[in-house]
Motif scaffolding. Structure first.
Motif, PDB file in Angstrom:
ATOM      1  N   UNK A  24       5.044  -4.322   7.825  1.00  0.00           N
ATOM      2  CA  UNK A  24       3.837  -5.417   8.241  1.00  0.00           C
ATOM      3  C   UNK A  24       3.359  -6.260   6.995  1.00  0.00           C
ATOM      4  N   UNK A  25       4.174  -6.834   6.295  1.00  0.00           N
ATOM      5  CA  UNK A  25       3.712  -7.618   5.110  1.00  0.00           C
ATOM      6  C   UNK A  25       2.505  -8.556   5.751  1.00  0.00           C
ATOM      7  N   UNK A  26       1.390  -8.872   4.776  1.00  0.00           N
ATOM      8  CA  UNK A  26       0.492  -9.858   5.093  1.00  0.00           C
ATOM      9  C   UNK A  26      -0.694  -9.320   5.389  1.00  0.00           C
ATOM     10  N   UNK A  27      -0.832  -8.457   6.300  1.00  0.00           N
ATOM     11  CA  UNK A  27      -2.390  -7.865   6.944  1.00  0.00           C
ATOM     12  C   UNK A  27      -2.024  -6.493   7.595  1.00  0.00           C
ATOM     13  N   UNK A  28      -2.667  -5.756   7.292  1.00  0.00           N
ATOM     14  CA  UNK A  28      -2.667  -4.451   7.834  1.00  0.00           C
ATOM     15  C   UNK A  28      -4.070  -3.866   8.141  1.00  0.00           C
ATOM     16  N   UNK A  29      -4.142  -3.359   9.086  1.00  0.00           N
ATOM     17  CA  UNK A  29      -5.349  -2.631   9.824  1.00  0.00           C
ATOM     18  C   UNK A  29      -5.101  -1.117  10.066  1.00  0.00           C
ATOM     19  N   UNK A  30      -5.721  -0.346   9.370  1.00  0.00           N
ATOM     20  CA  UNK A  30      -5.580   0.928   9.560  1.00  0.00           C
ATOM     21  C   UNK A  30      -6.777   1.844  10.083  1.00  0.00           C
ATOM     22  N   UNK A  31      -6.477   2.277  11.195  1.00  0.00           N
ATOM     23  CA  UNK A  31      -7.249   2.660  12.119  1.00  0.00           C
ATOM     24  C   UNK A  31      -7.558   4.241  12.041  1.00  0.00           C
ATOM     25  N   UNK A  32      -8.736   4.477  11.498  1.00  0.00           N
ATOM     26  CA  UNK A  32      -9.127   6.022  11.055  1.00  0.00           C
ATOM     27  C   UNK A  32     -10.256   6.618  11.845  1.00  0.00           C
ATOM     28  N   UNK A  33     -10.524   5.605  13.044  1.00  0.00           N
ATOM     29  CA  UNK A  33     -11.986   6.120  13.932  1.00  0.00           C
ATOM     30  C   UNK A  33     -11.755   7.432  14.555  1.00  0.00           C
ATOM     31  N   UNK A  34     -10.319   7.943  14.772  1.00  0.00           N
ATOM     32  CA  UNK A  34     -10.212   9.186  15.554  1.00  0.00           C
ATOM     33  C   UNK A  34     -10.176  10.250  14.332  1.00  0.00           C
ATOM     34  N   UNK A  35     -10.328  10.025  13.160  1.00  0.00           N
ATOM     35  CA  UNK A  35     -10.344  10.888  11.998  1.00  0.00           C
ATOM     36  C   UNK A  35     -11.605  11.649  11.756  1.00  0.00           C
ATOM     37  N   UNK A  60      -5.233  -5.083   3.438  1.00  0.00           N
ATOM     38  CA  UNK A  60      -5.380  -3.556   3.894  1.00  0.00           C
ATOM     39  C   UNK A  60      -6.787  -3.537   4.199  1.00  0.00           C
ATOM     40  N   UNK A  61      -7.136  -3.378   5.341  1.00  0.00           N
ATOM     41  CA  UNK A  61      -8.330  -3.131   6.136  1.00  0.00           C
ATOM     42  C   UNK A  61      -8.297  -1.703   6.809  1.00  0.00           C
ATOM     43  N   UNK A  62      -9.523  -0.942   6.552  1.00  0.00           N
ATOM     44  CA  UNK A  62      -9.597   0.323   6.978  1.00  0.00           C
ATOM     45  C   UNK A  62     -10.753   0.413   8.031  1.00  0.00           C
ATOM     46  N   UNK A  63     -10.496   0.964   9.280  1.00  0.00           N
ATOM     47  CA  UNK A  63     -11.578   1.060  10.015  1.00  0.00           C
ATOM     48  C   UNK A  63     -11.735   2.770  10.025  1.00  0.00           C
ATOM     49  N   UNK A  64     -13.188   3.324   9.915  1.00  0.00           N
ATOM     50  CA  UNK A  64     -13.281   4.455   9.884  1.00  0.00           C
ATOM     51  C   UNK A  64     -14.472   5.056  10.897  1.00  0.00           C
ATOM     52  N   UNK A  65     -14.419   6.223  11.141  1.00  0.00           N
ATOM     53  CA  UNK A  65     -15.748   6.783  11.609  1.00  0.00           C
ATOM     54  C   UNK A  65     -17.075   6.813  10.902  1.00  0.00           C
ATOM     55  N   UNK A  66     -18.031   6.836  11.174  1.00  0.00           N
ATOM     56  CA  UNK A  66     -19.060   7.025  10.258  1.00  0.00           C
ATOM     57  C   UNK A  66     -18.813   8.364   9.293  1.00  0.00           C
ATOM     58  N   UNK A  67     -18.604   9.296   9.858  1.00  0.00           N
ATOM     59  CA  UNK A  67     -18.354  10.667   8.917  1.00  0.00           C
ATOM     60  C   UNK A  67     -17.366  10.257   7.714  1.00  0.00           C
ATOM     61  N   UNK A  68     -16.149   9.838   7.961  1.00  0.00           N
ATOM     62  CA  UNK A  68     -15.343   9.400   7.157  1.00  0.00           C
ATOM     63  C   UNK A  68     -15.783   8.232   6.187  1.00  0.00           C
TER      64      UNK A  68
END
Length: 102
Positions: A24-35, A60-68
């Motif tokens: 996925x060149x250009x833009x990737x959202x990495x969803x770590x909200x369930x980590x 690269x945008x990374x979504x996280x839980x508050x804990x992470x």
């Protein structure tokens, strides 16, 4: 992504992130909200992913839980990565600040 990212899972996590970035060149959202937990090895894999994304001119945008997010903040990574905490902080803790401009 789900589950903990630690010594026993960081190689598989790194391989999965590499595959996503390659596909996925250009833009990737990495969803770590369930980590629920990320070790320093997992955080290192995120730093590597950020560098690979930058080299490929991929956002690269990374979504996280508050804990992470808090763990990454303690490691000093919230200032150098595009992170967003998407769940509320535990009772009694201040909310995570919005990331500044990159």
């Amino acid at each position: 992504m789900t589950g903990e990212i630690d010594h026993s899972t960081h190689d598989a996590f790194d391989a999965a992130v590499r595959a996503v970035l390659a596909g996925y060149p250009g833009s990737v959202v990495l969803d770590l909200t369930a980590v629920p937990f990320i070790s320093s090895e997992g955080a290192s894999a995120l730093v590597d992913a950020g560098q690979r994304a930058a080299d490929a001119e991929t956002r690269l945008t990374i979504k996280t839980s508050h804990t992470v997010w808090r763990r990454l903040e303690l490691l000093g990574l919230t200032q150098i990565m595009d992170l967003t905490a998407v769940d509320p902080p535990p009772a009694g803790q201040a909310p995570a600040p919005a990331p500044g401009p990159a």
